[in-house]
Design a protein around this motif. Structure first.
Motif, mmCIF file in Angstrom:
data_model
loop_
_atom_site.group_PDB
_atom_site.id
_atom_site.type_symbol
_atom_site.label_atom_id
_atom_site.label_comp_id
_atom_site.label_asym_id
_atom_site.label_seq_id
_atom_site.Cartn_x
_atom_site.Cartn_y
_atom_site.Cartn_z
ATOM 1 N N THR A 274 0.829 -1.209 0.000
ATOM 2 C CA THR A 274 0.000 0.000 0.000
ATOM 3 C C THR A 274 0.864 1.259 0.000
ATOM 4 O OG1 THR A 274 -1.814 -1.146 1.100
ATOM 5 C CG2 THR A 274 -1.810 1.252 1.252
ATOM 6 N N PHE A 275 1.943 1.255 0.776
ATOM 7 C CA PHE A 275 2.860 2.395 0.807
ATOM 8 C C PHE A 275 3.502 2.586 -0.565
ATOM 9 C CE2 PHE A 275 7.098 4.197 1.236
ATOM 10 C CZ PHE A 275 6.843 5.352 1.961
ATOM 11 N N LEU A 276 4.035 1.508 -1.132
ATOM 12 C CA LEU A 276 4.736 1.600 -2.415
ATOM 13 C C LEU A 276 3.797 1.898 -3.585
ATOM 14 C CD1 LEU A 276 7.227 -1.375 -1.983
ATOM 15 C CD2 LEU A 276 7.794 1.076 -1.974
ATOM 16 N N ALA A 277 2.529 1.519 -3.463
ATOM 17 C CA ALA A 277 1.569 1.704 -4.554
ATOM 18 C C ALA A 277 1.217 3.168 -4.797
ATOM 19 C CB ALA A 277 0.296 0.898 -4.279
ATOM 20 N N ASP A 278 1.548 4.044 -3.851
ATOM 21 C CA ASP A 278 1.256 5.475 -3.975
ATOM 22 C C ASP A 278 2.559 6.218 -4.283
ATOM 23 O OD1 ASP A 278 0.586 8.156 -3.692
ATOM 24 O OD2 ASP A 278 -0.588 7.839 -1.872
ATOM 25 N N MET A 279 2.689 6.723 -5.504
ATOM 26 C CA MET A 279 3.930 7.403 -5.907
ATOM 27 C C MET A 279 4.227 8.621 -5.032
ATOM 28 S SD MET A 279 5.482 5.677 -8.211
ATOM 29 C CE MET A 279 6.690 6.821 -8.819
ATOM 30 N N ASN A 280 3.216 9.198 -4.399
ATOM 31 C CA ASN A 280 3.466 10.324 -3.489
ATOM 32 C C ASN A 280 4.416 9.926 -2.360
ATOM 33 O OD1 ASN A 280 1.724 12.417 -4.615
ATOM 34 N ND2 ASN A 280 0.028 11.094 -3.999
ATOM 35 N N ASN A 281 4.380 8.654 -1.951
ATOM 36 C CA ASN A 281 5.236 8.178 -0.862
ATOM 37 C C ASN A 281 6.691 7.993 -1.274
ATOM 38 O OD1 ASN A 281 3.090 8.078 0.948
ATOM 39 N ND2 ASN A 281 2.556 5.992 0.361
ATOM 40 N N HIS A 282 6.938 7.871 -2.565
ATOM 41 C CA HIS A 282 8.298 7.577 -3.032
ATOM 42 C C HIS A 282 9.267 8.736 -2.812
ATOM 43 C CE1 HIS A 282 7.775 3.602 -5.095
ATOM 44 N NE2 HIS A 282 6.538 3.928 -4.769
ATOM 45 N N GLN A 283 8.752 9.940 -2.651
ATOM 46 C CA GLN A 283 9.643 11.071 -2.376
ATOM 47 C C GLN A 283 10.439 10.824 -1.096
ATOM 48 O OE1 GLN A 283 7.769 14.937 -2.019
ATOM 49 N NE2 GLN A 283 9.722 15.994 -2.132
ATOM 50 N N GLN A 284 9.815 10.156 -0.124
ATOM 51 C CA GLN A 284 10.481 9.858 1.145
ATOM 52 C C GLN A 284 11.637 8.872 0.985
ATOM 53 O OE1 GLN A 284 7.574 9.041 4.410
ATOM 54 N NE2 GLN A 284 6.087 9.332 2.770
ATOM 55 N N LEU A 285 11.662 8.151 -0.133
ATOM 56 C CA LEU A 285 12.692 7.139 -0.363
ATOM 57 C C LEU A 285 13.871 7.670 -1.173
ATOM 58 C CD1 LEU A 285 10.390 4.131 -1.367
ATOM 59 C CD2 LEU A 285 11.158 4.799 0.924
ATOM 60 N N MET A 286 13.738 8.884 -1.684
ATOM 61 C CA MET A 286 14.753 9.427 -2.591
ATOM 62 C C MET A 286 15.944 10.033 -1.855
ATOM 63 S SD MET A 286 13.915 8.883 -5.675
ATOM 64 C CE MET A 286 12.480 8.216 -6.502
ATOM 65 N N PRO A 287 17.117 9.969 -2.483
ATOM 66 C CA PRO A 287 18.307 10.610 -1.898
ATOM 67 C C PRO A 287 18.243 12.128 -2.050
ATOM 68 C CG PRO A 287 18.842 9.571 -3.999
ATOM 69 C CD PRO A 287 17.414 9.216 -3.687
ATOM 70 N N GLU A 288 19.200 12.805 -1.426
ATOM 71 C CA GLU A 288 19.207 14.269 -1.399
ATOM 72 C C GLU A 288 19.434 14.887 -2.774
ATOM 73 O OE1 GLU A 288 21.588 12.504 0.770
ATOM 74 O OE2 GLU A 288 19.766 12.268 1.958
#
Length: 132
Positions: free
Chosen positions: A19-33
């Motif tokens: 569910t977390f990964l299915a929402d692209m809005n959440n992927h910003q939290q996984l990105m590097p600086e």
């Protein structure tokens, strides 16, 4: 095709991780600086990789509680597919695997493999930090 993988185990059920990964809005939290100009919806995201390129991706395929695949929506410097798979580890937790498949010629391979591996590793590591 060059395939880069990184996986991690989480003490969370598959459904929660998916569910977390299915929402692209959440992927910003996984990105590097070095990622900036982030813009996203549930199904797509666009961003700039510092000193490299602007990238726009969308989720092209979803298999509920199993896998998500994202592909570029604009012509990237090389063909690439980003995939997340989630599987039950047998103890109620989840093994999340990030797979980056890229069509790289020899020159691009020398330049891009290490940054792509670092990206995959960073995202799986951040997933463990964000989903506690």
């Amino acid at each position: 095709m060059t395939v880069i993988e990184s996986s991690v185990e989480l003490n969370l059920p598959v459904e929660k991780v998916y569910t977390f990964l299915a929402d692209m809005n959440n992927h910003q939290q996984l990105m590097p600086e070095n990622i900036y100009n982030w813009s996203s919806t549930t199904d797509d995201a666009s961003f700039t990789i510092q000193n490299m390129a602007k990238l726009a991706i969308k989720i092209s395929d979803r298999v509920e509680n199993k896998e998500l695949t994202a592909i570029p929506t604009e012509k990237p410097p090389f063909d690439v597919e980003l995939k997340w798979t989630v599987t039950d580890n047998g103890n109620g937790g989840t093994v999340a695997k990030h797979i980056i498949s890229a069509d790289l010629n020899m020159m691009m391979k020398m330049l891009a493999v290490k940054p792509l591996q670092n990206l995959a590793d960073h995202q799986t590591q951040r997933l463990t930090e964000v989903l506690k």
